[in-house]
Each structure stands twice: as structure tokens, then as C-alpha cells.
Write a protein that holds these residues in place. Sequence first.
Motif, PDB file in Angstrom:
ATOM      1  N   ARG A 234       0.745  -1.122  -0.641  1.00 34.39           N
ATOM      2  CA  ARG A 234      -0.410   0.047  -0.194  1.00 34.39           C
ATOM      3  C   ARG A 234       0.874   1.046  -0.300  1.00 34.39           C
ATOM      4  O   ARG A 234       0.317   1.869  -0.563  1.00 34.39           O
ATOM      5  CB  ARG A 234      -0.538   0.002   0.580  1.00 34.39           C
ATOM      6  CG  ARG A 234      -2.188  -1.078   1.063  1.00 34.39           C
ATOM      7  CD  ARG A 234      -3.213  -1.109   2.220  1.00 34.39           C
ATOM      8  NE  ARG A 234      -3.259  -0.013   2.769  1.00 34.39           N
ATOM      9  CZ  ARG A 234      -4.008   0.685   4.167  1.00 34.39           C
ATOM     10  NH1 ARG A 234      -2.811   0.005   4.953  1.00 34.39           N
ATOM     11  NH2 ARG A 234      -3.984   1.860   3.792  1.00 34.39           N
ATOM     12  N   LEU A 235       1.785   1.134   1.026  1.00 36.63           N
ATOM     13  CA  LEU A 235       2.894   2.087   0.775  1.00 36.63           C
ATOM     14  C   LEU A 235       3.176   2.321  -0.715  1.00 36.63           C
ATOM     15  O   LEU A 235       3.651   3.349  -0.838  1.00 36.63           O
ATOM     16  CB  LEU A 235       3.779   2.401   2.356  1.00 36.63           C
ATOM     17  CG  LEU A 235       4.649   3.175   2.232  1.00 36.63           C
ATOM     18  CD1 LEU A 235       4.060   4.780   2.958  1.00 36.63           C
ATOM     19  CD2 LEU A 235       5.653   3.108   3.806  1.00 36.63           C
ATOM     20  N   LEU A 236       3.703   1.092  -1.278  1.00 38.82           N
ATOM     21  CA  LEU A 236       4.471   1.646  -2.608  1.00 38.82           C
ATOM     22  C   LEU A 236       3.531   2.379  -3.111  1.00 38.82           C
ATOM     23  O   LEU A 236       4.475   2.870  -4.232  1.00 38.82           O
ATOM     24  CB  LEU A 236       4.667   0.415  -3.066  1.00 38.82           C
ATOM     25  CG  LEU A 236       5.577  -0.066  -3.977  1.00 38.82           C
ATOM     26  CD1 LEU A 236       7.102   0.221  -3.972  1.00 38.82           C
ATOM     27  CD2 LEU A 236       5.853  -1.482  -4.682  1.00 38.82           C
ATOM     28  N   ALA A 237       2.492   1.962  -3.660  1.00 42.96           N
ATOM     29  CA  ALA A 237       1.844   2.203  -4.451  1.00 42.96           C
ATOM     30  C   ALA A 237       1.301   3.683  -4.300  1.00 42.96           C
ATOM     31  O   ALA A 237       1.520   4.590  -4.997  1.00 42.96           O
ATOM     32  CB  ALA A 237       0.190   1.613  -4.507  1.00 42.96           C
ATOM     33  N   ALA A 238       1.048   4.202  -2.878  1.00 41.31           N
ATOM     34  CA  ALA A 238       1.440   5.526  -2.761  1.00 41.31           C
ATOM     35  C   ALA A 238       2.179   6.439  -3.068  1.00 41.31           C
ATOM     36  O   ALA A 238       1.997   7.665  -3.723  1.00 41.31           O
ATOM     37  CB  ALA A 238       0.667   5.628  -0.695  1.00 41.31           C
ATOM     38  N   LEU A 239       3.483   5.574  -2.671  1.00 36.71           N
ATOM     39  CA  LEU A 239       5.048   6.761  -3.224  1.00 36.71           C
ATOM     40  C   LEU A 239       4.722   6.382  -4.644  1.00 36.71           C
ATOM     41  O   LEU A 239       4.876   7.704  -5.510  1.00 36.71           O
ATOM     42  CB  LEU A 239       5.909   5.849  -2.835  1.00 36.71           C
ATOM     43  CG  LEU A 239       5.922   5.836  -0.821  1.00 36.71           C
ATOM     44  CD1 LEU A 239       7.197   4.825  -0.775  1.00 36.71           C
ATOM     45  CD2 LEU A 239       5.907   6.825  -0.675  1.00 36.71           C
ATOM     46  N   MET A 240       4.517   5.364  -5.620  1.00 39.61           N
ATOM     47  CA  MET A 240       4.225   5.275  -6.989  1.00 39.61           C
ATOM     48  C   MET A 240       3.030   6.917  -7.288  1.00 39.61           C
ATOM     49  O   MET A 240       3.672   7.234  -8.274  1.00 39.61           O
ATOM     50  CB  MET A 240       3.746   4.336  -7.541  1.00 39.61           C
ATOM     51  CG  MET A 240       4.954   3.152  -7.243  1.00 39.61           C
ATOM     52  SD  MET A 240       3.438   1.116  -8.093  1.00 39.61           S
ATOM     53  CE  MET A 240       2.914   1.901 -10.005  1.00 39.61           C
TER      54      MET A 240
END
Length: 383
Positions: free
Chosen positions: A42-48
Motif C-alpha cells: 500500500r505504501l509502495l503504491a502511494a509512493l508511486m
Amino acid sequence: MTATELTTGARSAAPAPRTPPSIRTRSREGGSSRLRALDGLRLLAALMVAAYHYGGRGGDISGAWGGTPAHQFPTLAPYFAYGCLGVQIFFIISGFVICLSGWGRTLRAFIASRVSRLYPAYWAAILLVTLVFALPWVAYKALAPSEVLTNLTMLQQPLGVKRVLGVCWTLWAEMRFYALFALCVVLPGATRRRVVLFCAGWTLAAALAQAAHQPFLNVVLMPEYAPFFIGGVGLYLLHRYGARDPIAWAIVLVSWLIGQHYAVAGLWHAPSVHAFSYRSTAGIIAVVTLGFVLVAAVALGGLRRMDWRWLTVAGALTYPFYLVHEHLGWVVVRVLHRDLGLPSYATLALTVALMLMLAWVLHRWVERPLTPVLKRSIDPKRR
């Protein structure tokens, strides 16, 4: 998937549900353990998405940088352009999580969990962005009071009201998914057969809505986003019933095939100097595929070793970070880069860090105290 498989096979030949240790066992402290790898995704998607908003497109962020992000990040900007697909990965994760959290819950408990999860940080973000944009030295205009008040409902998009938060269009998609899942699965009671029928029915109905060219059907059934939610639900079935579930695999495969089509149709265009950004067809398909693969790895236990406690914190920060990063990021980038003269990459890193810090403040002082209060007010009988 044949009609017989959908209506009878699920009941007569369904594999016995296994109990994944990641969600059903009890921790030493007595609470349910988490799928921490999913928090990390989820955090990876937000950083993307943040990479896209800060360095992969034009618009208001160009004014903050004092030039297009392509000039600020000549090497990385073409890759940052794919960050917008973090939204599709969010939707896959949402399908998984909503099926997990809605299983065995009453409709009232499900509504309480969704409302208390979405609204506290959202209200705080709306007010915070409005106040910052109202400052005389900030170059961005705040919306009129009536528009801000309407935004507090999260229904501004269907009502045709301007948005305080640019990212809130995705919350409108989430709300429609929650409503469909609540009416079709949670209200009658979640079973494997009912979830399979929900996935198959929504897939077919979304395709028919696309062919019918009826705006109302498109709003309700969301053909361009449905495959990602449905794919996430299918991945949860694999998580719950095991990898030998052919119908769940069929749901995931069909969702991936349709999802990549809509992603390419919506995001690909011929190279143009006038476009915000450019993405190749192969790149779009690759990122969509990666999203399905990563969530599948979590669903099937392939990332079970990623059980680091800090990922739980990362997951908690994801939603408030997602809400505030875009518009407040414009202000921070302008101050750091144009006013203070920091280099582009230092500005980017510091802006992300500051937005994560703000997300922690919102989580600690808004979500943690208000979420349980709001949940109890909606569902007083909850444990």
C-alpha cells in the motif's frame, strides 16, 4: 467459467477453506496478526502516485518547480510517469482487503468500519488544504465555503462540485465498490459461492455497461476500474481457499486481461510534446501485471517473511499521506526549490519525508482518537 461451475460447482466441489496463519491466528498480545507485506505494498503504491504527481506530469506542479518535471528529472521523469498506475494497484489491494474484512460481518459493522476508516483523515485533509490555500502568500486558491462543505460528504464528484483534493476521485470509486460489495455480498452474508457470483456478475455487467454507452451504468458499474477490484477479490479467494482453486484463478486471470486493456486505453497515447507524460504500452502492461503479481504473492504466502513491524506503521501512514501529498506538496516544493534553492532531488526527497511526517501526525492525532469513536457511534454493539 461455466454457468454450472458458478451455480453448483462452488457448493459441491469447493475446497475446504484453509485458515491462513497471517490473518486467523492470534498474536502474543492477543490481537489478530496482519498481512504486513500488504501494508508495505500500500505504501509502495502511494509512493508511486507521489512520484507521478511530483515528477511525472505537468500542470500545477510545473509552477511549483518553476519548470516542467521533465527538466527537473530528465532521467527519472519518464519512469515517474508510470506512477499513476499506483491507483490501479490500490484498487487490487482494496478488493482483497474489503473481501477479507467484510467476510462474516453484519452490514452495519461493515458500514461502520468503512466510514470510520475513510472519513476522519479525509475531513482533516480537506480542512488543512483549504486553510493552507487560503494563506495570502500561497499561490493556489481555496474553494468557496459552500464547495468545501460539500467536499466533506465525499460526494462532490457526482454532484459536480470542484474538488479540494485532487486524489479524491479515487475515493468515489472506492465508495461505489463498497456499496456494490455490501449489497451483493455482505447484506446476504458472505459465502464462496456468493462472492464468485458477485465477481462473475460484475464482470459481465461492466462489459455490458461499456457496450451500452449509458452514463448511469458506467457510473454504477465502473467498467474501467471494476477489473482491479474484482481481481483483488479473486486473490482473496485464493488466500482463503488455497492455490488449487481454478475458479478463483479464472477470476484473477480475466480481471488482469480486462484490467490491462482499460489501463492501456486510458493511459497510452502517441508521443506528443503537448502531453503531460508518455507511457509505452509494454510499460503499462508490465506495471499492471506487477501489481497483480505482488498481491498474489501476498495472497499465496510468498511474502510471508516480510513480517516486519514497521510495515504496519507504513500501512497506517499510507491513507493520510495519499490524501495530503499532492496539493500540499505543491506548496512545499515551491518553498524548498524556488524560495530556498534546494536541488531538485533533495527537494523531492524532503517533500516526501515531510508529507510522511504530516501523515503520522494525522494518524496519531486524528485517526487514532476519532476512528473508534465514529465506529462505536454507528455500530454501538461492536466488540
